[in-house]
Write a protein that holds these residues in place. Structure first.
Motif, PDB file in Angstrom:
ATOM      1  N   PRO A  17       0.829  -1.203   0.000  1.00 34.72           N
ATOM      2  CA  PRO A  17       0.000   0.000   0.000  1.00 34.72           C
ATOM      3  C   PRO A  17       0.865   1.256   0.000  1.00 34.72           C
ATOM      4  O   PRO A  17       1.932   1.286   0.612  1.00 34.72           O
ATOM      5  CB  PRO A  17      -0.797  -0.121   1.309  1.00 34.72           C
ATOM      6  CG  PRO A  17      -0.794  -1.579   1.624  1.00 34.72           C
ATOM      7  CD  PRO A  17       0.517  -2.112   1.118  1.00 34.72           C
ATOM      8  N   GLY A  18       0.411   2.267  -0.723  1.00 34.82           N
ATOM      9  CA  GLY A  18       1.180   3.503  -0.834  1.00 34.82           C
ATOM     10  C   GLY A  18       2.117   3.542  -2.016  1.00 34.82           C
ATOM     11  O   GLY A  18       2.717   4.594  -2.293  1.00 34.82           O
ATOM     12  N   THR A  19       2.261   2.422  -2.743  1.00 32.40           N
ATOM     13  CA  THR A  19       3.116   2.415  -3.930  1.00 32.40           C
ATOM     14  C   THR A  19       2.604   3.437  -4.944  1.00 32.40           C
ATOM     15  O   THR A  19       1.406   3.513  -5.206  1.00 32.40           O
ATOM     16  CB  THR A  19       3.141   1.013  -4.570  1.00 32.40           C
ATOM     17  OG1 THR A  19       3.675   0.077  -3.637  1.00 32.40           O
ATOM     18  CG2 THR A  19       3.993   0.997  -5.831  1.00 32.40           C
ATOM     19  N   LEU A  20       3.509   4.205  -5.522  1.00 33.20           N
ATOM     20  CA  LEU A  20       3.111   5.236  -6.478  1.00 33.20           C
ATOM     21  C   LEU A  20       2.586   4.614  -7.765  1.00 33.20           C
ATOM     22  O   LEU A  20       3.097   3.600  -8.247  1.00 33.20           O
ATOM     23  CB  LEU A  20       4.295   6.145  -6.788  1.00 33.20           C
ATOM     24  CG  LEU A  20       4.821   7.004  -5.631  1.00 33.20           C
ATOM     25  CD1 LEU A  20       5.984   7.871  -6.105  1.00 33.20           C
ATOM     26  CD2 LEU A  20       3.711   7.875  -5.049  1.00 33.20           C
ATOM     27  N   VAL A  21       1.553   5.243  -8.325  1.00 35.20           N
ATOM     28  CA  VAL A  21       0.909   4.781  -9.561  1.00 35.20           C
ATOM     29  C   VAL A  21       0.865   5.944 -10.539  1.00 35.20           C
ATOM     30  O   VAL A  21       0.487   7.062 -10.174  1.00 35.20           O
ATOM     31  CB  VAL A  21      -0.514   4.265  -9.283  1.00 35.20           C
ATOM     32  CG1 VAL A  21      -1.199   3.846 -10.586  1.00 35.20           C
ATOM     33  CG2 VAL A  21      -0.483   3.093  -8.302  1.00 35.20           C
ATOM     34  N   THR A  22       1.267   5.695 -11.795  1.00 32.83           N
ATOM     35  CA  THR A  22       1.263   6.725 -12.830  1.00 32.83           C
ATOM     36  C   THR A  22       0.524   6.212 -14.051  1.00 32.83           C
ATOM     37  O   THR A  22       0.783   5.092 -14.513  1.00 32.83           O
ATOM     38  CB  THR A  22       2.698   7.108 -13.238  1.00 32.83           C
ATOM     39  OG1 THR A  22       3.429   7.514 -12.083  1.00 32.83           O
ATOM     40  CG2 THR A  22       2.690   8.240 -14.246  1.00 32.83           C
ATOM     41  N   LEU A  23      -0.385   7.011 -14.578  1.00 37.43           N
ATOM     42  CA  LEU A  23      -1.092   6.655 -15.809  1.00 37.43           C
ATOM     43  C   LEU A  23      -0.189   6.898 -17.008  1.00 37.43           C
ATOM     44  O   LEU A  23       0.366   7.985 -17.171  1.00 37.43           O
ATOM     45  CB  LEU A  23      -2.373   7.487 -15.940  1.00 37.43           C
ATOM     46  CG  LEU A  23      -3.257   7.196 -17.162  1.00 37.43           C
ATOM     47  CD1 LEU A  23      -3.802   5.771 -17.092  1.00 37.43           C
ATOM     48  CD2 LEU A  23      -4.387   8.205 -17.256  1.00 37.43           C
ATOM     49  N   LEU A  24      -0.021   5.872 -17.838  1.00 33.13           N
ATOM     50  CA  LEU A  24       0.815   5.973 -19.038  1.00 33.13           C
ATOM     51  C   LEU A  24      -0.088   6.178 -20.246  1.00 33.13           C
ATOM     52  O   LEU A  24      -0.666   5.223 -20.768  1.00 33.13           O
ATOM     53  CB  LEU A  24       1.667   4.708 -19.211  1.00 33.13           C
ATOM     54  CG  LEU A  24       2.568   4.325 -18.038  1.00 33.13           C
ATOM     55  CD1 LEU A  24       3.310   3.022 -18.340  1.00 33.13           C
ATOM     56  CD2 LEU A  24       3.550   5.437 -17.711  1.00 33.13           C
ATOM     57  N   ASP A  25      -0.219   7.419 -20.683  1.00 34.36           N
ATOM     58  CA  ASP A  25      -1.076   7.712 -21.829  1.00 34.36           C
ATOM     59  C   ASP A  25      -0.368   8.670 -22.780  1.00 34.36           C
ATOM     60  O   ASP A  25       0.826   8.937 -22.642  1.00 34.36           O
ATOM     61  CB  ASP A  25      -2.434   8.265 -21.372  1.00 34.36           C
ATOM     62  CG  ASP A  25      -2.292   9.550 -20.551  1.00 34.36           C
ATOM     63  OD1 ASP A  25      -1.208  10.162 -20.589  1.00 34.36           O
ATOM     64  OD2 ASP A  25      -3.267   9.932 -19.884  1.00 34.36           O
ATOM     65  N   ASP A  26      -1.122   9.188 -23.755  1.00 32.07           N
ATOM     66  CA  ASP A  26      -0.490  10.024 -24.782  1.00 32.07           C
ATOM     67  C   ASP A  26      -0.152  11.423 -24.298  1.00 32.07           C
ATOM     68  O   ASP A  26       0.366  12.242 -25.069  1.00 32.07           O
ATOM     69  CB  ASP A  26      -1.382  10.100 -26.022  1.00 32.07           C
ATOM     70  CG  ASP A  26      -2.783  10.601 -25.714  1.00 32.07           C
ATOM     71  OD1 ASP A  26      -3.027  11.021 -24.563  1.00 32.07           O
ATOM     72  OD2 ASP A  26      -3.640  10.566 -26.616  1.00 32.07           O
ATOM     73  N   ARG A  27      -0.414  11.731 -23.023  1.00 34.17           N
ATOM     74  CA  ARG A  27      -0.044  13.039 -22.496  1.00 34.17           C
ATOM     75  C   ARG A  27       1.390  13.061 -21.965  1.00 34.17           C
ATOM     76  O   ARG A  27       1.895  14.114 -21.593  1.00 34.17           O
ATOM     77  CB  ARG A  27      -0.997  13.442 -21.366  1.00 34.17           C
ATOM     78  CG  ARG A  27      -2.422  13.713 -21.847  1.00 34.17           C
ATOM     79  CD  ARG A  27      -3.347  13.977 -20.676  1.00 34.17           C
ATOM     80  NE  ARG A  27      -3.455  12.803 -19.819  1.00 34.17           N
ATOM     81  CZ  ARG A  27      -4.161  12.786 -18.681  1.00 34.17           C
ATOM     82  NH1 ARG A  27      -4.774  13.882 -18.278  1.00 34.17           N
ATOM     83  NH2 ARG A  27      -4.233  11.686 -17.965  1.00 34.17           N
ATOM     84  N   LEU A  28       2.050  11.922 -21.946  1.00 33.50           N
ATOM     85  CA  LEU A  28       3.438  11.879 -21.500  1.00 33.50           C
ATOM     86  C   LEU A  28       4.332  12.644 -22.482  1.00 33.50           C
ATOM     87  O   LEU A  28       4.107  12.630 -23.687  1.00 33.50           O
ATOM     88  CB  LEU A  28       3.923  10.436 -21.387  1.00 33.50           C
ATOM     89  CG  LEU A  28       3.256   9.573 -20.311  1.00 33.50           C
ATOM     90  CD1 LEU A  28       3.795   8.159 -20.378  1.00 33.50           C
ATOM     91  CD2 LEU A  28       3.511  10.158 -18.940  1.00 33.50           C
ATOM     92  N   VAL A  29       5.339  13.296 -21.950  1.00 34.39           N
ATOM     93  CA  VAL A  29       6.279  14.056 -22.771  1.00 34.39           C
ATOM     94  C   VAL A  29       7.580  13.263 -22.887  1.00 34.39           C
ATOM     95  O   VAL A  29       8.185  12.903 -21.875  1.00 34.39           O
ATOM     96  CB  VAL A  29       6.561  15.441 -22.154  1.00 34.39           C
ATOM     97  CG1 VAL A  29       7.600  16.188 -22.983  1.00 34.39           C
ATOM     98  CG2 VAL A  29       5.266  16.246 -22.049  1.00 34.39           C
TER      99      VAL A  29
END
Length: 246
Positions: free
Chosen positions: A88-100
């Motif tokens: 619990p608390g592990t960071l989560v990042t959405l990988l979509d087309d908004r990434l630079v």
């Protein structure tokens, strides 16, 4: 971030019953479901710690928490991270087309900090680089096969994967994405191998006399293989154990 722990998974199959709870920093943000075809094309990817996970369904629980079900674990060559699970608390990042995409010429390492600022923002937002250099590391090979020859030798084979190769291609070879194809087969601890063999193809044959000598000196030791990429080595794939001398 993860609300509850996410258990270990071999990451081999789509699991309709598997679920995870994620708390979004932006309580107004929304996550969308995806069809199996969309998932096959790479939709709904999340970076959970260092593992890439895809999800099929998303239901809001409240206070920015979402229940994600129908999981495909260990994507993009992150099976090792899937087997470890996440707290619990592990960071989560959405990988979509908004990434630079960052220029490859930037000298970035683990722990480097990047700052971004909008045209009307008074202060920048600073983030620490995670998984530095990971996209330049080859995916570790898969599908190990071992064939014993009638004379007492061993033929070791495996299947190569490629960086950026999200799906298996039909009827054609997976792109290499490296300057040259090269592997090292090792004996014992990958951090301190006792023997190394180099091969330019996804197979290696060990002669009967060599197997006999290894059986006397290194019985039970692991044989593994990893790909040598243009910038880094892949994680090792276990092939077999050296048989004990009879």
């Amino acid at each position: 971030s993860l609300v509850v722990s996410l258990g270990a998974s071999p990451g081999l199959r789509f699991d309709r019953s598997a679920s995870m709870q994620v708390a979004l920093e932006d309580h107004e943000a929304e996550l969308e479901p995806a069809t199996p075809n969309a998932i096959a094309r790479g939709a709904n990817r999340l970076l959970v710690g260092s593992e890439i996970v895809q999800f099929a369904q998303a239901e809001p629980v409240g206070d920015g928490v979402w229940e994600l079900t129908g999981l495909l674990r260990g994507r993009g060559g992150t099976e090792i991270e899937a087997l470890a699970g996440h707290l619990p608390g592990t960071l989560v990042t959405l990988l979509d087309d908004r990434l630079v995409e960052l220029p490859a010429t930037l000298a970035l390492g683990e722990g480097s900090e990047l700052a971004a600022i909008g045209s009307a923002d008074p202060d920048p937002v600073v983030a620490t680089l995670e998984n530095g250099g990971r996209t330049r590391r080859p995916l570790f090979p898969v599908q190990p096969r071992v064939l014993a020859t009638p004379e007492g030798g061993l033929i070791l084979t495996w299947t190569r994967r490629a960086r950026g190769g999200w799906s298996w291609l039909d009827e054609v070879e997976q792109p290499l994405v490296e300057q040259a194809e090269a592997y090292e087969v090792g004996l014992g601890d990958p951090d301190k191998p006792q023997r190394l063999w180099a091969t330019p193809a996804p197979h290696l044959q060990l002669a009967p006399a060599e197997i006999a000598a290894l059986s006397l000196l290194h019985p039970g030791q692991s044989l593994w293989v990893r790909q040598k990429g243009s910038f880094a080595l892949s994680a090792p794939l276990h092939l077999t154990h050296i048989p004990a001398s009879s």
